[in-house]
Design a protein around this motif. Structure first.
Motif, mmCIF file in Angstrom:
data_model
loop_
_atom_site.group_PDB
_atom_site.id
_atom_site.type_symbol
_atom_site.label_atom_id
_atom_site.label_comp_id
_atom_site.label_asym_id
_atom_site.label_seq_id
_atom_site.Cartn_x
_atom_site.Cartn_y
_atom_site.Cartn_z
ATOM 1 N N ASN A 21 27.191 27.309 45.381
ATOM 2 C CA ASN A 21 26.419 28.023 44.356
ATOM 3 C C ASN A 21 25.272 28.826 44.953
ATOM 4 O OD1 ASN A 21 26.214 28.667 41.609
ATOM 5 N ND2 ASN A 21 24.522 27.232 41.324
ATOM 6 N N ARG A 22 25.516 29.441 46.121
ATOM 7 C CA ARG A 22 24.487 30.283 46.744
ATOM 8 C C ARG A 22 24.399 31.622 46.020
ATOM 9 N NH1 ARG A 22 21.832 26.323 49.126
ATOM 10 N NH2 ARG A 22 23.063 25.237 50.703
ATOM 11 N N SER A 23 23.230 32.220 46.088
ATOM 12 C CA SER A 23 23.009 33.468 45.343
ATOM 13 C C SER A 23 23.423 34.715 46.116
ATOM 14 C CB SER A 23 21.529 33.571 44.950
ATOM 15 O OG SER A 23 20.710 33.568 46.107
ATOM 16 N N ASN A 24 23.645 34.589 47.430
ATOM 17 C CA ASN A 24 23.904 35.778 48.240
ATOM 18 C C ASN A 24 25.397 36.119 48.288
ATOM 19 O OD1 ASN A 24 24.397 33.422 49.653
ATOM 20 N ND2 ASN A 24 23.846 34.292 51.661
ATOM 21 N N VAL A 25 26.015 36.125 47.102
ATOM 22 C CA VAL A 25 27.419 36.534 46.975
ATOM 23 C C VAL A 25 27.514 37.483 45.788
ATOM 24 C CG1 VAL A 25 29.800 35.778 46.613
ATOM 25 C CG2 VAL A 25 28.201 34.277 47.839
ATOM 26 N N GLU A 26 28.151 38.633 45.985
ATOM 27 C CA GLU A 26 28.311 39.570 44.881
ATOM 28 C C GLU A 26 29.157 38.945 43.781
ATOM 29 O OE1 GLU A 26 29.838 43.257 46.196
ATOM 30 O OE2 GLU A 26 28.091 43.753 47.461
ATOM 31 N N GLU A 27 28.860 39.298 42.529
ATOM 32 C CA GLU A 27 29.519 38.648 41.399
ATOM 33 C C GLU A 27 31.023 38.900 41.410
ATOM 34 O OE1 GLU A 27 29.999 36.186 38.308
ATOM 35 O OE2 GLU A 27 28.226 36.478 39.576
ATOM 36 N N GLU A 28 31.430 40.089 41.774
ATOM 37 C CA GLU A 28 32.866 40.395 41.803
ATOM 38 C C GLU A 28 33.573 39.532 42.848
ATOM 39 O OE1 GLU A 28 36.536 42.123 43.212
ATOM 40 O OE2 GLU A 28 34.646 42.206 44.358
ATOM 41 N N THR A 29 32.928 39.340 43.977
ATOM 42 C CA THR A 29 33.490 38.489 45.029
ATOM 43 C C THR A 29 33.533 37.040 44.579
ATOM 44 O OG1 THR A 29 32.624 39.974 46.727
ATOM 45 C CG2 THR A 29 33.225 37.755 47.431
ATOM 46 N N ARG A 30 32.471 36.594 43.936
ATOM 47 C CA ARG A 30 32.418 35.211 43.440
ATOM 48 C C ARG A 30 33.571 34.940 42.475
ATOM 49 N NH1 ARG A 30 28.212 31.794 43.314
ATOM 50 N NH2 ARG A 30 26.773 33.505 43.757
ATOM 51 N N GLN A 31 33.846 35.900 41.582
ATOM 52 C CA GLN A 31 34.908 35.698 40.608
ATOM 53 C C GLN A 31 36.283 35.664 41.281
ATOM 54 O OE1 GLN A 31 34.475 34.806 37.500
ATOM 55 N NE2 GLN A 31 32.251 34.891 37.892
ATOM 56 N N ARG A 32 36.482 36.459 42.338
ATOM 57 C CA ARG A 32 37.750 36.424 43.079
ATOM 58 C C ARG A 32 37.952 35.061 43.727
ATOM 59 N NH1 ARG A 32 36.557 41.106 45.950
ATOM 60 N NH2 ARG A 32 37.039 40.034 47.920
ATOM 61 N N VAL A 33 36.873 34.533 44.294
ATOM 62 C CA VAL A 33 36.958 33.219 44.946
ATOM 63 C C VAL A 33 37.238 32.134 43.916
ATOM 64 C CG1 VAL A 33 35.655 31.472 46.228
ATOM 65 C CG2 VAL A 33 35.506 33.885 46.887
ATOM 66 N N LEU A 34 36.526 32.177 42.785
ATOM 67 C CA LEU A 34 36.729 31.169 41.744
ATOM 68 C C LEU A 34 38.147 31.238 41.190
ATOM 69 C CD1 LEU A 34 33.325 31.427 39.810
ATOM 70 C CD2 LEU A 34 34.076 29.565 41.307
ATOM 71 N N SER A 35 38.681 32.465 41.041
ATOM 72 C CA SER A 35 40.047 32.634 40.560
ATOM 73 C C SER A 35 41.041 32.032 41.544
ATOM 74 C CB SER A 35 40.341 34.117 40.337
ATOM 75 O OG SER A 35 41.680 34.296 39.932
ATOM 76 N N ALA A 36 40.829 32.262 42.831
ATOM 77 C CA ALA A 36 41.715 31.693 43.861
ATOM 78 C C ALA A 36 41.642 30.176 43.867
ATOM 79 C CB ALA A 36 41.346 32.259 45.234
ATOM 80 N N MET A 37 40.450 29.640 43.670
ATOM 81 C CA MET A 37 40.290 28.190 43.617
ATOM 82 C C MET A 37 41.085 27.593 42.456
ATOM 83 S SD MET A 37 36.215 27.974 44.515
ATOM 84 C CE MET A 37 36.043 26.259 44.011
ATOM 85 N N ARG A 38 41.058 28.278 41.298
ATOM 86 C CA ARG A 38 41.791 27.783 40.135
ATOM 87 C C ARG A 38 43.300 27.850 40.364
ATOM 88 N NH1 ARG A 38 37.498 30.449 37.350
ATOM 89 N NH2 ARG A 38 38.731 32.365 37.201
ATOM 90 N N VAL A 39 43.769 28.960 40.939
ATOM 91 C CA VAL A 39 45.198 29.128 41.187
ATOM 92 C C VAL A 39 45.707 28.067 42.159
ATOM 93 C CG1 VAL A 39 46.934 30.639 42.216
ATOM 94 C CG2 VAL A 39 45.223 31.585 40.656
#
Length: 328
Positions: A21-39
């Protein structure tokens, strides 16, 4: 983690920053990572992460009585603020404010591997002999007048001053007060500020009445006040007691606010729907909780305990239960 990084098209370090949950990640990148984690069904190994970072991402919370509206709202707000910061919360409710009870609660929470502990309204900390176990960051919510630990609270004194001043400005010669329990920090701060505000205004300081935060205790105090001549304004230390005072006054034939103005403190959701709607003081529990969690995380990450005391300003909410005093 490598599979998540490959699917999201990022580095393993970026995945780690999202997981933590670090803040130094762009939101679009964060959502891609979270989506990959769910898949991929990825779940962080918290035990391994704790071995690397020395942190469990878990806070302990000790509440001394959940029946109080303020305590219950603080627990809820701290839990949500901690979750937003990537922490879970383990809570213990302690009814007996003794040194043994406090130490047992600390032992239980430290066995659950918490990174820090929040205490809510712990009057026991006024005991000079009590020393909390070392090595665990602590933040107080509403308490610790000795300032041995960082503390965050609503500015109870300001809230009481706002409501008392409001009633005086309406033209009331004085304001009666139904205080909360004598062993409550919040009740004491509100009562002291009510008294000081009356003295500053040159108004009479009536006898203080005490309740226990319940509507029943407010009703009992209201019945006593209804028998006293010249009572035109009552400030109850919380909305539940104000509700009891209002019922007692109405039963005794007093109109609200034409004959007597009644005000509370807390701004319960129901207070806007009483008849008449209740003038009160709104506490911002979410801001209090955010400051508590921020202070706690600062201690966890730096290892330094700040000697900080933070007060959050409340808001006066004027409704139809207060008005000018009756004409003689």
């Amino acid at each position: 983690m490598a599979d998540v990084a490959a699917m999201a098209g990022v580095s393993s370090q970026t995945v780690s920053r999202v997981v933590n949950n670090r803040s130094n990640v762009e939101e679009e990148t964060r959502q891609r990572v979270l989506s990959a984690m769910r898949v991929l069904g990825y779940r962080p190994n918290t035990a391994a992460r704790a071995l690397v970072t020395g942190q469990f991402r878990t806070l302990g919370l000790i509440s001394f009585g959940l029946s109080s509206f303020g305590n219950a709202r603080t627990v809820d707000a701290v839990t949500r603020a901690a979750q937003r910061a990537g922490y879970t919360v383990n809570m213990i409710a302690v009814e007996s404010q003794t040194e043994q009870a406090v130490h047992e609660a600390f032992d239980q929470l430290t066995l659950q591997a918490v990174d820090g502990i929040v205490l809510i309204e712990a009057q026991i900390l006024d005991t000079p002999s009590l020393r909390l176990p070392p090595g665990v960051p602590v933040v107080m919510a509403d308490g610790d007048v000795s300032h041995r630990h960082p503390m965050v609270d609503t500015d109870q004194a300001l809230g009481a001053r706002l409501i008392t001043r409001h009633l005086l400005d309406l033209g009331h010669e004085s304001v009666w007060h139904v205080a909360g329990p004598e062993d409550s920090y919040a009740a004491r701060r509100r009562a002291e500020s009510w008294h000081a505000t009356l003295k500053e205004a040159g108004a009479a300081t009536p006898q203080l009445l005490f309740g226990d935060w319940s509507a029943a205790s407010g009703y009992k105090a209201g019945r006593e006040l209804a028998r006293r001549p010249g009572v035109t304004a009552v400030f109850a230390a919380n909305d539940q007691m104000a509700l009891g005072v209002m019922r007692a006054m109405i039963e005794a034939g007093h109109r609200v606010p034409e004959d007597v103005s009644i005000a509370g403190f807390d701004d319960l959701d129901e207070s806007a729907y009483l008849s008449p709607p209740l003038t009160t003081v709104r506490q911002d529990f979410d801001v209090v909780a955010e400051k508590i969690v921020s202070l706690m995380i600062g201690q966890i990450e730096t290892g330094a305990a700040p000697s900080a005391t933070a007060f959050v300003a409340p808001e006066l909410v004027v409704r139809q239960s207060t008005g000018a005093p009756p004409r003689p």
